[in-house]
Design an enzyme around this catalytic site. Sequence first.
Site, PDB file in Angstrom:
ATOM      1  N   ARG A 223      46.785  28.874   0.014  1.00  0.00           N
ATOM      2  CA  ARG A 223      46.681  27.380   1.132  1.00  0.00           C
ATOM      3  C   ARG A 223      45.654  26.861   0.271  1.00  0.00           C
ATOM      4  O   ARG A 223      45.861  25.509   1.340  1.00  0.00           O
ATOM      5  CB  ARG A 223      44.922  28.591   1.702  1.00  0.00           C
ATOM      6  CG  ARG A 223      44.784  28.026   3.164  1.00  0.00           C
ATOM      7  CD  ARG A 223      43.751  28.072   4.056  1.00  0.00           C
ATOM      8  NE  ARG A 223      43.201  28.758   3.346  1.00  0.00           N
ATOM      9  CZ  ARG A 223      41.913  29.166   3.363  1.00  0.00           C
ATOM     10  NH1 ARG A 223      41.227  27.664   2.609  1.00  0.00           N
ATOM     11  NH2 ARG A 223      40.908  29.826   2.729  1.00  0.00           N
TER      12      ARG A 223
ATOM     13  N   TYR B 291      54.183   7.027  17.283  1.00  0.00           N
ATOM     14  CA  TYR B 291      54.854   7.941  17.770  1.00  0.00           C
ATOM     15  C   TYR B 291      54.377   8.432  19.156  1.00  0.00           C
ATOM     16  O   TYR B 291      52.904   8.661  18.414  1.00  0.00           O
ATOM     17  CB  TYR B 291      55.078   9.126  16.621  1.00  0.00           C
ATOM     18  CG  TYR B 291      55.366  10.151  16.892  1.00  0.00           C
ATOM     19  CD1 TYR B 291      56.261  10.529  18.131  1.00  0.00           C
ATOM     20  CD2 TYR B 291      54.442  11.186  16.152  1.00  0.00           C
ATOM     21  CE1 TYR B 291      56.591  11.915  17.744  1.00  0.00           C
ATOM     22  CE2 TYR B 291      54.718  12.784  17.102  1.00  0.00           C
ATOM     23  CZ  TYR B 291      55.678  13.123  17.746  1.00  0.00           C
ATOM     24  OH  TYR B 291      55.999  14.487  18.258  1.00  0.00           O
TER      25      TYR B 291
ATOM     26  N   ASP C  78      52.461   4.801   7.884  1.00  0.00           N
ATOM     27  CA  ASP C  78      53.118   6.395   8.794  1.00  0.00           C
ATOM     28  C   ASP C  78      54.693   5.658   8.222  1.00  0.00           C
ATOM     29  O   ASP C  78      54.678   4.623   8.855  1.00  0.00           O
ATOM     30  CB  ASP C  78      53.233   6.738  10.236  1.00  0.00           C
ATOM     31  CG  ASP C  78      54.132   7.739  10.336  1.00  0.00           C
ATOM     32  OD1 ASP C  78      55.008   7.905   9.877  1.00  0.00           O
ATOM     33  OD2 ASP C  78      53.414   8.246  11.256  1.00  0.00           O
TER      34      ASP C  78
ATOM     35  N   LYS D 287      62.050  14.512   8.635  1.00  0.00           N
ATOM     36  CA  LYS D 287      62.815  13.885   8.824  1.00  0.00           C
ATOM     37  C   LYS D 287      63.548  13.480   7.748  1.00  0.00           C
ATOM     38  O   LYS D 287      63.892  14.117   7.291  1.00  0.00           O
ATOM     39  CB  LYS D 287      62.307  12.512   9.347  1.00  0.00           C
ATOM     40  CG  LYS D 287      61.506  12.617  10.684  1.00  0.00           C
ATOM     41  CD  LYS D 287      61.471  13.562  11.917  1.00  0.00           C
ATOM     42  CE  LYS D 287      60.459  14.297  12.654  1.00  0.00           C
ATOM     43  NZ  LYS D 287      58.944  14.050  13.139  1.00  0.00           N
TER      44      LYS D 287
HETATM   45  N1  PLP Z   1      55.472  10.326  12.279  1.00  0.00           N
HETATM   46  C1  PLP Z   1      56.206   9.908  13.094  1.00  0.00           C
HETATM   47  C2  PLP Z   1      56.668   8.164  13.070  1.00  0.00           C
HETATM   48  C3  PLP Z   1      56.933  10.490  13.584  1.00  0.00           C
HETATM   49  O1  PLP Z   1      58.028  10.048  14.569  1.00  0.00           O
HETATM   50  C4  PLP Z   1      56.724  12.544  13.732  1.00  0.00           C
HETATM   51  C5  PLP Z   1      57.330  12.787  14.720  1.00  0.00           C
HETATM   52  O2  PLP Z   1      58.671  12.524  15.167  1.00  0.00           O
HETATM   53  C6  PLP Z   1      55.157  12.419  13.620  1.00  0.00           C
HETATM   54  C7  PLP Z   1      54.787  11.657  12.906  1.00  0.00           C
HETATM   55  C8  PLP Z   1      54.646  14.463  13.384  1.00  0.00           C
HETATM   56  O3  PLP Z   1      55.780  14.554  12.549  1.00  0.00           O
HETATM   57  P1  PLP Z   1      56.116  16.418  12.552  1.00  0.00           P
HETATM   58  O4  PLP Z   1      56.827  16.430  13.652  1.00  0.00           O
HETATM   59  O5  PLP Z   1      56.107  16.521  11.334  1.00  0.00           O
HETATM   60  O6  PLP Z   1      54.797  16.928  13.189  1.00  0.00           O
END
Ligand code: PLP
Length: 390
Positions: free
Chosen positions: A55, A108, A177, A202
Site C-alpha cells: 500500500r 472533466y 491535469d 488514457k
Molecule cells: N482527468 C481527465 C482529463 C479525464 O478525462 C479523466 C477521465 O476521463 C480523469 C481525470 C479521471 O481519470 P480516471 O478515469 O482514471 O479516474
Amino acid sequence: MTHLRTRAVHAGQHPDPTTGAIATPINQTTAFGYGTLERGAAIFAGEAAGYRYSRFANPTVAALEAKMADLEGAEAAVAFSSGTAASSSVLLGLLNPGDELVFLGPLYGGTESLLRSLGERWGIKVVDATVPGLSACLTPATRMVWVETLSNPTLRLHDLAQVAAVARAHGAITVADNTFCTPCLLRPLACGIDLVLHSMTKYLGGHGDATGGLVAGSEALVGNIRKTGLGHVGGNLAPQEAFLFLRGIKTLPLRMAAHCEGAAAVARFLASHPAVRAVHYPGLPGHPQHALAQRQLQGGFGGMVSFELAQSERAVAAQVLNRLALFTQAVSLGDVDSLACHPASTTHSFVSAQARAANGVTEGLIRLSVGIEHPDDLVADLAQALDAVH
Ligand code: PLP
C-alpha cells in the site's frame, strides 16, 4: 538520455539484478520480509531504505513513478489506482477546511464533481474562475489553482506560464491535469506549474486495459500527497497495472505522433463537411487559441477532436454515432482504438445543465478520441455517418 523517445523506453527501468530480466518484474506481493526486528524498525522509522507493504510502495510501481517523474521533469511522482484517486488525494493531502480552490474550466465532469462534492463537504470552497478569470477570483484564502492542459471536451487551453506566475505571486499551489497532452506535447512543470496530474488510464496506458493515476512535482508536495492518498485513503496502484503502464509508456511518443496525425486529418475533414457547424481542435487555424496552442504544445495538437453538428439535437447525434463502424461508442480516450461519445449524455451528464451550456457541451456535440488506425479509414467512416444526416 536527452530525447523523450529514449527516456520513455529506459527511464526508471534497469535489468533485474538477480535474473537479468529486461521487463520490470511484477512484484505481486503484499508485504516484504525485512529480516530482523532492527531492520524492520529502521524501515518503519524512515531511517533505512526498503519496502515494507505494497500500500505504501512496491518496486514495480516505483519503477513507473521514476519513469513518469523523469518524463515530466519532476523530483518525485506517486501513482494511484485511478486519475480520480490522484485528484482526491491532491485535494485531501494538501488542503484544509477554510481553504479555497480555484479552477479554470472546463474540467472533466468527474473532476469538477469530485472537487465540488468532496471539497465542499470538507469545508473547502471551490470557485469556478473560467469566466471572471483567475485574478478576479483569488482571495487571501486561495490555496490551490486547478487547470487541464487541454480541456475536456471542447479542447480549450490556458496559458500555463501566466497561470503559474499569477498563482505563485499569490502563494497558491498550481495543479495541471496533463492527461490529454501527455509529456510528449507539454511539460507543465517547465512552465512553472507545481504539480502535474494524469489519468494514466488514457494515453499513458494507451491500450484501454488498465486504470491508474499519477501526480508528479516536488518531493515535499508529492510526499504529502503520498502520505494521505496511499497511507490514509489507500488508493495505491496494483503492481500488475503498473507493469501495463510501464510497457505502454515505452511506445507513448510513437503513439502520440500517430494520434496527432490522425486527429489533424479528421479535424480538417470535419471542418469541410456541411453537416458540421463547428470543429474544436487546437491545430485548426480557426481555433480561438490556435496561436497559444502553437506556442505551448510541441510536436502536435493532440488526439482529441470534438465537433458540433449543424442540427444540434440529441437524435441527430445518435444517428451519426450509431452509424459509425470504426469508432466504438465509449467514454475514455487515448486508446489505440478510436472511440466516440456524446458528452452531454455520458461524461458530462452529472454536471448541471447550466454548467454544460456554459462550457459548450450541447446536445449536438460529439467527442472523438482518434486512435492510431490509418487516417483515411477514419475519415471514410465519419463521411458515411455524416452524409446520412445531410
Ligand atoms: N482527468 C481527465 C482529463 C479525464 O478525462 C479523466 C477521465 O476521463 C480523469 C481525470 C479521471 O481519470 P480516471 O478515469 O482514471 O479516474
